[in-house]
Write an enzyme that holds these catalytic residues in place. Structure first.
Site, PDB file in Angstrom:
ATOM      1  CE  LYS A 129     114.708  39.595 -24.032  1.00 13.82           C
ATOM      2  NZ  LYS A 129     114.949  38.690 -25.192  1.00 13.82           N
TER       3      LYS A 129
ATOM      4  CD  GLU B 175     130.450  43.708 -20.568  1.00  9.34           C
ATOM      5  OE1 GLU B 175     131.225  43.829 -21.542  1.00  9.34           O
ATOM      6  OE2 GLU B 175     130.790  43.935 -19.407  1.00  9.34           O
TER       7      GLU B 175
ATOM      8  CB  CYS C  17     131.371  39.967 -27.990  1.00  9.77           C
ATOM      9  SG  CYS C  17     131.755  39.095 -26.464  1.00  9.77           S
TER      10      CYS C  17
ATOM     11  CD  GLU D 183     129.980  42.031 -33.113  1.00  6.69           C
ATOM     12  OE1 GLU D 183     128.845  42.507 -33.036  1.00  6.69           O
ATOM     13  OE2 GLU D 183     130.629  41.636 -32.125  1.00  6.69           O
TER      14      GLU D 183
HETATM   15  P1  NAD Z   1     120.823  41.485 -29.826  1.00  2.63           P
HETATM   16  O1  NAD Z   1     121.281  42.834 -29.439  1.00  2.63           O
HETATM   17  O2  NAD Z   1     120.021  41.322 -31.050  1.00  2.63           O
HETATM   18  O3  NAD Z   1     119.957  40.835 -28.654  1.00  2.63           O
HETATM   19  C1  NAD Z   1     120.446  40.713 -27.331  1.00  2.63           C
HETATM   20  C2  NAD Z   1     119.276  40.627 -26.385  1.00  2.63           C
HETATM   21  O4  NAD Z   1     118.572  41.869 -26.409  1.00  2.63           O
HETATM   22  C3  NAD Z   1     118.258  39.545 -26.751  1.00  2.63           C
HETATM   23  O5  NAD Z   1     117.772  38.957 -25.573  1.00  2.63           O
HETATM   24  C4  NAD Z   1     117.167  40.344 -27.452  1.00  2.63           C
HETATM   25  O6  NAD Z   1     115.904  39.734 -27.392  1.00  2.63           O
HETATM   26  C5  NAD Z   1     117.201  41.634 -26.654  1.00  2.63           C
HETATM   27  N1  NAD Z   1     116.631  42.801 -27.325  1.00  2.63           N
HETATM   28  C6  NAD Z   1     116.469  43.007 -28.656  1.00  2.63           C
HETATM   29  N2  NAD Z   1     115.863  44.194 -28.863  1.00  2.63           N
HETATM   30  C7  NAD Z   1     115.638  44.751 -27.654  1.00  2.63           C
HETATM   31  C8  NAD Z   1     115.052  45.975 -27.225  1.00  2.63           C
HETATM   32  N3  NAD Z   1     114.570  46.867 -28.087  1.00  2.63           N
HETATM   33  N4  NAD Z   1     115.004  46.234 -25.897  1.00  2.63           N
HETATM   34  C9  NAD Z   1     115.513  45.366 -24.997  1.00  2.63           C
HETATM   35  N5  NAD Z   1     116.058  44.187 -25.356  1.00  2.63           N
HETATM   36  C10 NAD Z   1     116.142  43.877 -26.669  1.00  2.63           C
HETATM   37  O7  NAD Z   1     122.141  40.581 -29.851  1.00  2.63           O
HETATM   38  P2  NAD Z   1     122.274  39.060 -30.244  1.00  2.63           P
HETATM   39  O8  NAD Z   1     122.095  38.956 -31.726  1.00  2.63           O
HETATM   40  O9  NAD Z   1     121.415  38.219 -29.364  1.00  2.63           O
HETATM   41  O10 NAD Z   1     123.799  38.770 -29.848  1.00  2.63           O
HETATM   42  C11 NAD Z   1     124.865  39.089 -30.670  1.00  2.63           C
HETATM   43  C12 NAD Z   1     125.491  40.406 -30.270  1.00  2.63           C
HETATM   44  O11 NAD Z   1     125.862  40.355 -28.886  1.00  2.63           O
HETATM   45  C13 NAD Z   1     126.773  40.711 -30.990  1.00  2.63           C
HETATM   46  O12 NAD Z   1     126.810  42.055 -31.393  1.00  2.63           O
HETATM   47  C14 NAD Z   1     127.855  40.453 -29.952  1.00  2.63           C
HETATM   48  O13 NAD Z   1     129.050  41.143 -30.144  1.00  2.63           O
HETATM   49  C15 NAD Z   1     127.184  40.847 -28.703  1.00  2.63           C
HETATM   50  N6  NAD Z   1     127.822  40.200 -27.553  1.00  2.63           N
HETATM   51  C16 NAD Z   1     128.590  40.957 -26.697  1.00  2.63           C
HETATM   52  C17 NAD Z   1     129.246  40.353 -25.637  1.00  2.63           C
HETATM   53  C18 NAD Z   1     130.073  41.139 -24.658  1.00  2.63           C
HETATM   54  O14 NAD Z   1     130.274  40.651 -23.558  1.00  2.63           O
HETATM   55  N7  NAD Z   1     130.542  42.313 -24.999  1.00  2.63           N
HETATM   56  C19 NAD Z   1     129.109  38.987 -25.440  1.00  2.63           C
HETATM   57  C20 NAD Z   1     128.316  38.255 -26.321  1.00  2.63           C
HETATM   58  C21 NAD Z   1     127.671  38.877 -27.375  1.00  2.63           C
END
Ligand code: NAD
Length: 473
Positions: free
Chosen positions: A169, A244, A278, A378
């Protein structure tokens, strides 16, 4: 105008059951660049069923067969590197050097997985028992927008190397990248159902994958708040979960640091991926006795950092991914001012001369206290906080005083002392006097930065379960 009206299920591009159309906006111009038809929960269930059906056959394939498929995937994605780069620039606005790295990384992670798989001992002994590392089943792989293609390929590489089948997804904000990657992976010719890719909203498709009883494993990269919800949703059926999540990484500038190298590296760590990383080093811990000198170097360096058109090779900070993200970052800059932090570079609004696009001025605050919101949360934009410290003990204590623990950086001229400091930091990865990447090293967070590790042997094992066989001779 790009129109994306298919998802990928059971080896075919099919029209989604979902009927919602989602606008894709170019973050550098705020212009509509395309529309994508989103999958819904019904599509997620169809994809899970296809992956479930493919699992018994795929899980019994040989190591060599899976290496061959991963190599075919690697070559197919590498062949589309230019197309992927174009999609990343258009849809995400990554500056040239970053966009190129991301486009290459997507194929590289598949190649790296073949190396891990080549030597991995699936069978071993524990006393009189034989231990077999067995694939978990159907894996649900959920990715964020800030490196969507790389996360799709990285998660798929580990899942398939282990013998799991998968439903991906991807972020709904990254449909162009997903389309390029999906077409490439389709050309690699894997059996139908082994991987399925359904772009849809998190609340529908993501939630369905997280809760579905036929999904054995979840691997999620995204925000800490959503990650906690996914852990709860998976708890009902005791799914194995890799998370992650976010970070607020400290950059420890030791008192013997050479600012000629440490300041540019610290800013590169902070403004990496336009601040939407991140692992960005966003808390700069600086010895109070050298604060003025450090600030002057930072100001000189930031003056030379170009934020703007990602296609200009001199640009190192591109736009925020969306208007919502831009507003959020502006809110944090205002909050920093309200909290009494001292602005030494950047500030609110767009960079000078930039009229449109979700661009943020590379911003640095000084005299920040670790209890301020800009030091704790963050921001996910190019906004850094300089926090002065008195002595090394205080520096280490500030570095660890966070709910996160993804990454940390240490800069100092005495390598042994710098390593000793690294040993005391609560982070899944510590970079000492370098920003180099090591693809074989485990990646993941302590504390609320996540659960589990990706990449290398640790990443492969996240998709495996040990089974002990005790048999009479
Ligand atoms: P997000 O959590 O909003 O979304 C991530 C994914 O989860 C998207 O595909 C989204 O559609 C999905 N999602 C949203 N709600 C959901 C639910 N209720 N159930 C299942 N899936 C759901 O994050 P984002 O805004 O896309 O990305 C930014 C965040 O990602 C930041 O906090 C960043 O630190 C983190 N990040 C972490 C790493 C790592 O490796 N630790 C790497 C990159 C980004």
């Amino acid at each position: 105008m790009h129109l994306i009206d298919t998802i990928y299920i059971n080896g075919q591009f099919v029209t989604p059951h979902g009927e919602e159309w989602f606008d894709l906006i170019n973050p550098s111009t705020e212009q509509l660049l395309g529309r994508v038809r989103l999958a819904d929960a019904e599509d997620a269930r169809t994809a899970i069923a296809a992956a479930k059906q493919a699992f018994p056959g795929f899980s019994r394939t040989s190591r060599q067969q899976r290496i061959d498929w991963l190599m075919a995937m690697h070559h197919a994605v590498a062949a589309r590197e230019d197309e992927l780069f174009e999609a990343i620039t258009l849809e995400y606005g990554a500056p040239v050097s970053r966009g190129r790295w991301m486009a290459r990384h997507a194929s590289q992670v598949l190649l790296e997985a073949t190396k891990v798989l080549q030597d991995y001992p699936f069978k071993r002994r524990a006393g009189s028992a034989e231990v077999i590392m067995q694939p978990l089943g159907v894996a649900g792989l959920i990715t964020p927008w800030n490196s969507n293609a790389g996360f799709i390929c990285g998660k798929l590489a580990a899942a398939l190397a282990a013998g799991c089948t998968a439903v991906v997804k991807p972020s709904e904000l990254s449909a162009l990248q997903t389309q390029v990657v999906t077409q490439a992976l389709h050309e690699a010719g894997l059996p139908p159902g082994v991987f399925n890719i359904v772009t849809g909203r998190g609340e529908t498709v993501g939630a369905q994958i997280s809760a579905h009883p036929d999904v054995a494993k979840l691997s999620f990269t995204g925000s800490t708040a959503v990650g906690k919800g996914i852990l709860r949703a998976g708890a009902e059926t005791l799914k194995r979960v890799t998370l992650e999540l976010g970070g607020k990484s400290p950059v420890l500038i030791l008192d013997d640091a050479d600012f000629d190298s440490a300041v540019p590296m610290a800013l590169q760590a902070g403004f990496m991926n336009s601040g939407q990383a991140c692992i960005a080093g966003t808390r700069l811990l600086v010895p109070a006795a050298r604060l003025a000198e450090f600030e002057a170097r930072v100001q000189a360096e930031v003056a030379g950092i170009q934020a703007g058109d990602p296609r200009d090779p001199h640009t190192s900070v591109g736009p925020m991914v969306s208007g919502k993200q831009w507003q959020r970052v502006q809110g944090y800059i205002r909050q920093g001012l309200d909290e009494g932090a001292r602005l030494i570079a950047g500030g609110e609004g767009r960079p000078d001369g930039v009229a449109a696009g979700w661009f943020v001025r590379p911003t640095v605050f000084s005299d920040v206290h670790n209890h301020m919101v800009i030091a704790r949360e963050e921001i996910f934009g190019p906004v850094l906080a300089i926090i002065p410290y008195r002595d090394l003990e205080e520096a280490i204590s500030i570095a660890n005083d966070t709910v996160y623990g993804l990454q940390a950086y240490v800069f100092g001229t005495d390598p042994q002392r710098a390593r000793a400091v690294a040993a005391r930091l609560e982070a899944g990865r510590v970079q000492v006097n370098t920003l180099e990447h090591e693809p074989a090293a485990p990646f993941g967070g302590f504390k609320q930065s996540g659960i589990g590790r990706e990449y290398g042997t640790y990443g492969l094992e996240a998709f495996l379960e040990p089974k002990a066989i005790l048999a009479a001779l």
